[in-house]
Design a protein around this motif. Structure first.
Motif, PDB file in Angstrom:
ATOM      1  N   ALA A  83     -90.128 -20.559 -39.277  1.00  0.00           N
ATOM      2  CA  ALA A  83     -90.677 -20.471 -37.923  1.00  0.00           C
ATOM      3  C   ALA A  83     -90.639 -19.019 -37.469  1.00  0.00           C
ATOM      4  N   GLN A  84     -91.585 -18.673 -36.598  1.00  0.00           N
ATOM      5  CA  GLN A  84     -91.637 -17.308 -36.077  1.00  0.00           C
ATOM      6  C   GLN A  84     -91.637 -17.254 -34.554  1.00  0.00           C
ATOM      7  N   SER A  85     -91.727 -18.427 -33.886  1.00  0.00           N
ATOM      8  CA  SER A  85     -91.614 -18.472 -32.427  1.00  0.00           C
ATOM      9  C   SER A  85     -90.936 -19.774 -32.036  1.00  0.00           C
ATOM     10  N   LEU A  86     -90.315 -19.781 -30.855  1.00  0.00           N
ATOM     11  CA  LEU A  86     -89.571 -20.977 -30.446  1.00  0.00           C
ATOM     12  C   LEU A  86     -89.458 -21.089 -28.940  1.00  0.00           C
ATOM     13  N   VAL A  87     -89.170 -22.316 -28.516  1.00  0.00           N
ATOM     14  CA  VAL A  87     -88.812 -22.615 -27.131  1.00  0.00           C
ATOM     15  C   VAL A  87     -87.577 -23.499 -27.198  1.00  0.00           C
ATOM     16  N   ASN A  88     -86.533 -23.126 -26.456  1.00  0.00           N
ATOM     17  CA  ASN A  88     -85.296 -23.905 -26.425  1.00  0.00           C
ATOM     18  C   ASN A  88     -85.172 -24.580 -25.072  1.00  0.00           C
ATOM     19  N   ARG A  89     -85.357 -25.914 -25.040  1.00  0.00           N
ATOM     20  CA  ARG A  89     -85.208 -26.686 -23.808  1.00  0.00           C
ATOM     21  C   ARG A  89     -84.120 -27.743 -23.974  1.00  0.00           C
ATOM     22  N   THR A  90     -83.150 -27.466 -24.850  1.00  0.00           N
ATOM     23  CA  THR A  90     -82.082 -28.431 -25.115  1.00  0.00           C
ATOM     24  C   THR A  90     -81.007 -28.439 -24.039  1.00  0.00           C
ATOM     25  N   GLY A  91     -80.913 -27.375 -23.257  1.00  0.00           N
ATOM     26  CA  GLY A  91     -79.822 -27.256 -22.295  1.00  0.00           C
ATOM     27  C   GLY A  91     -78.548 -26.734 -22.946  1.00  0.00           C
ATOM     28  N   ARG A  92     -78.637 -26.374 -24.219  1.00  0.00           N
ATOM     29  CA  ARG A  92     -77.488 -25.851 -24.966  1.00  0.00           C
ATOM     30  C   ARG A  92     -77.900 -24.600 -25.733  1.00  0.00           C
ATOM     31  N   PRO A  93     -76.930 -23.732 -26.023  1.00  0.00           N
ATOM     32  CA  PRO A  93     -77.266 -22.553 -26.828  1.00  0.00           C
ATOM     33  C   PRO A  93     -77.693 -22.967 -28.239  1.00  0.00           C
ATOM     34  N   VAL A  94     -78.647 -22.222 -28.791  1.00  0.00           N
ATOM     35  CA  VAL A  94     -79.131 -22.461 -30.149  1.00  0.00           C
ATOM     36  C   VAL A  94     -79.108 -21.128 -30.893  1.00  0.00           C
ATOM     37  N   THR A  95     -78.554 -21.148 -32.087  1.00  0.00           N
ATOM     38  CA  THR A  95     -78.584 -19.964 -32.949  1.00  0.00           C
ATOM     39  C   THR A  95     -79.599 -20.208 -34.040  1.00  0.00           C
ATOM     40  N   THR A  96     -80.490 -19.233 -34.238  1.00  0.00           N
ATOM     41  CA  THR A  96     -81.456 -19.318 -35.333  1.00  0.00           C
ATOM     42  C   THR A  96     -80.992 -18.388 -36.446  1.00  0.00           C
ATOM     43  N   TYR A  97     -81.282 -18.789 -37.682  1.00  0.00           N
ATOM     44  CA  TYR A  97     -80.816 -18.040 -38.849  1.00  0.00           C
ATOM     45  C   TYR A  97     -81.972 -17.722 -39.792  1.00  0.00           C
ATOM     46  N   GLN A  98     -81.895 -16.550 -40.387  1.00  0.00           N
ATOM     47  CA  GLN A  98     -82.832 -16.170 -41.444  1.00  0.00           C
ATOM     48  C   GLN A  98     -82.511 -16.973 -42.707  1.00  0.00           C
ATOM     49  N   SER A  99     -81.255 -17.273 -42.891  1.00  0.00           N
ATOM     50  CA  SER A  99     -80.778 -18.035 -44.044  1.00  0.00           C
ATOM     51  C   SER A  99     -80.954 -19.536 -43.814  1.00  0.00           C
ATOM     52  N   ALA A 100     -81.390 -20.251 -44.816  1.00  0.00           N
ATOM     53  CA  ALA A 100     -81.544 -21.707 -44.715  1.00  0.00           C
ATOM     54  C   ALA A 100     -80.194 -22.413 -44.682  1.00  0.00           C
ATOM     55  N   GLU A 101     -79.107 -21.693 -44.959  1.00  0.00           N
ATOM     56  CA  GLU A 101     -77.760 -22.272 -44.949  1.00  0.00           C
ATOM     57  C   GLU A 101     -76.955 -21.838 -43.724  1.00  0.00           C
ATOM     58  N   CYS A 102     -77.611 -21.195 -42.761  1.00  0.00           N
ATOM     59  CA  CYS A 102     -76.947 -20.673 -41.562  1.00  0.00           C
ATOM     60  C   CYS A 102     -75.897 -19.621 -41.902  1.00  0.00           C
ATOM     61  N   ALA A 103     -76.133 -18.896 -42.992  1.00  0.00           N
ATOM     62  CA  ALA A 103     -75.209 -17.830 -43.393  1.00  0.00           C
ATOM     63  C   ALA A 103     -75.380 -16.640 -42.459  1.00  0.00           C
ATOM     64  N   GLU A 104     -74.277 -16.037 -42.092  1.00  0.00           N
ATOM     65  CA  GLU A 104     -74.310 -14.896 -41.193  1.00  0.00           C
ATOM     66  C   GLU A 104     -74.459 -13.581 -41.933  1.00  0.00           C
ATOM     67  N   THR A 105     -74.734 -13.641 -43.226  1.00  0.00           N
ATOM     68  CA  THR A 105     -75.003 -12.419 -43.987  1.00  0.00           C
ATOM     69  C   THR A 105     -76.432 -11.942 -43.762  1.00  0.00           C
ATOM     70  N   GLY A 106     -77.330 -12.851 -43.336  1.00  0.00           N
ATOM     71  CA  GLY A 106     -78.696 -12.479 -42.959  1.00  0.00           C
ATOM     72  C   GLY A 106     -78.773 -12.305 -41.454  1.00  0.00           C
ATOM     73  N   GLU A 107     -79.976 -12.191 -40.950  1.00  0.00           N
ATOM     74  CA  GLU A 107     -80.178 -12.057 -39.505  1.00  0.00           C
ATOM     75  C   GLU A 107     -79.905 -13.389 -38.806  1.00  0.00           C
ATOM     76  N   PHE A 108     -79.387 -13.324 -37.574  1.00  0.00           N
ATOM     77  CA  PHE A 108     -79.214 -14.511 -36.743  1.00  0.00           C
ATOM     78  C   PHE A 108     -79.162 -14.083 -35.292  1.00  0.00           C
ATOM     79  N   GLN A 109     -79.531 -14.993 -34.399  1.00  0.00           N
ATOM     80  CA  GLN A 109     -79.559 -14.695 -32.969  1.00  0.00           C
ATOM     81  C   GLN A 109     -79.325 -15.983 -32.201  1.00  0.00           C
ATOM     82  N   THR A 110     -78.559 -15.896 -31.105  1.00  0.00           N
ATOM     83  CA  THR A 110     -78.299 -17.062 -30.260  1.00  0.00           C
ATOM     84  C   THR A 110     -79.089 -16.942 -28.962  1.00  0.00           C
ATOM     85  N   TYR A 111     -79.714 -18.068 -28.563  1.00  0.00           N
ATOM     86  CA  TYR A 111     -80.523 -18.131 -27.355  1.00  0.00           C
ATOM     87  C   TYR A 111     -79.959 -19.199 -26.429  1.00  0.00           C
TER      88      TYR A 111
END
Length: 133
Positions: A83-111
């Motif tokens: 994915a390259q764009s997103l909308v977060n309407r969950t009411g909770r923080p969401v972290t997106t990861y460059q890694s398919a395993e949610c590894a923090e060795t790649g890029e990640f960001q919390t929204y």
């Protein structure tokens, strides 16, 4: 000496503008097949995290319901997709990861979960994690 009146000049200018407008293709009534019209919020219901394959909320859209997500767990996007764009309407923080395993060795960001709209991620999102509040 001949001079033109302001009314005559305005009329001539208006006629020229109308004549030129006939050569400009009209976009009225055309649908935006991929992505919302400019200035309109992308479609994403309350309680959802919506991810689009392309920037500007275009391409294939995947909506994930908060009621069916494992909170605090890594959720990978289907193999071979990102994915390259997103909308977060969950009411909770969401972290997106460059890694398919949610590894923090790649890029990640919390929204935050307050309706954040991200038209273009700085990296290809391959997984996400929804957090408790």
């Amino acid at each position: 000496m001949r001079t033109s009146s302001p009314a005559r000049s305005t009329t001539a200018l208006a006629a020229t503008v109308l004549a030129l407008a006939a050569f400009v293709p009209s976009t009225a009534g055309t649908a935006h097949a991929a992505g919302p019209p400019p200035g309109k919020a992308p479609a994403c219901a309350a309680g959802q995290l919506c991810l689009w394959a392309k920037p500007e909320f275009k391409g294939t859209r995947h909506a994930h319901e908060l009621s069916t997500m494992d909170v605090n767990s890594c959720t990978a996007l289907p193999a071979g997709t990102s994915a390259q764009s997103l909308v977060n309407r969950t009411g909770r923080p969401v972290t997106t990861y460059q890694s398919a395993e949610c590894a923090e060795t790649g890029e990640f960001q919390t929204y935050p979960g307050d309706g954040v709209q991200l038209p273009q991620s700085l990296y290809l999102v391959r997984a996400f994690k929804v957090w408790e509040r």
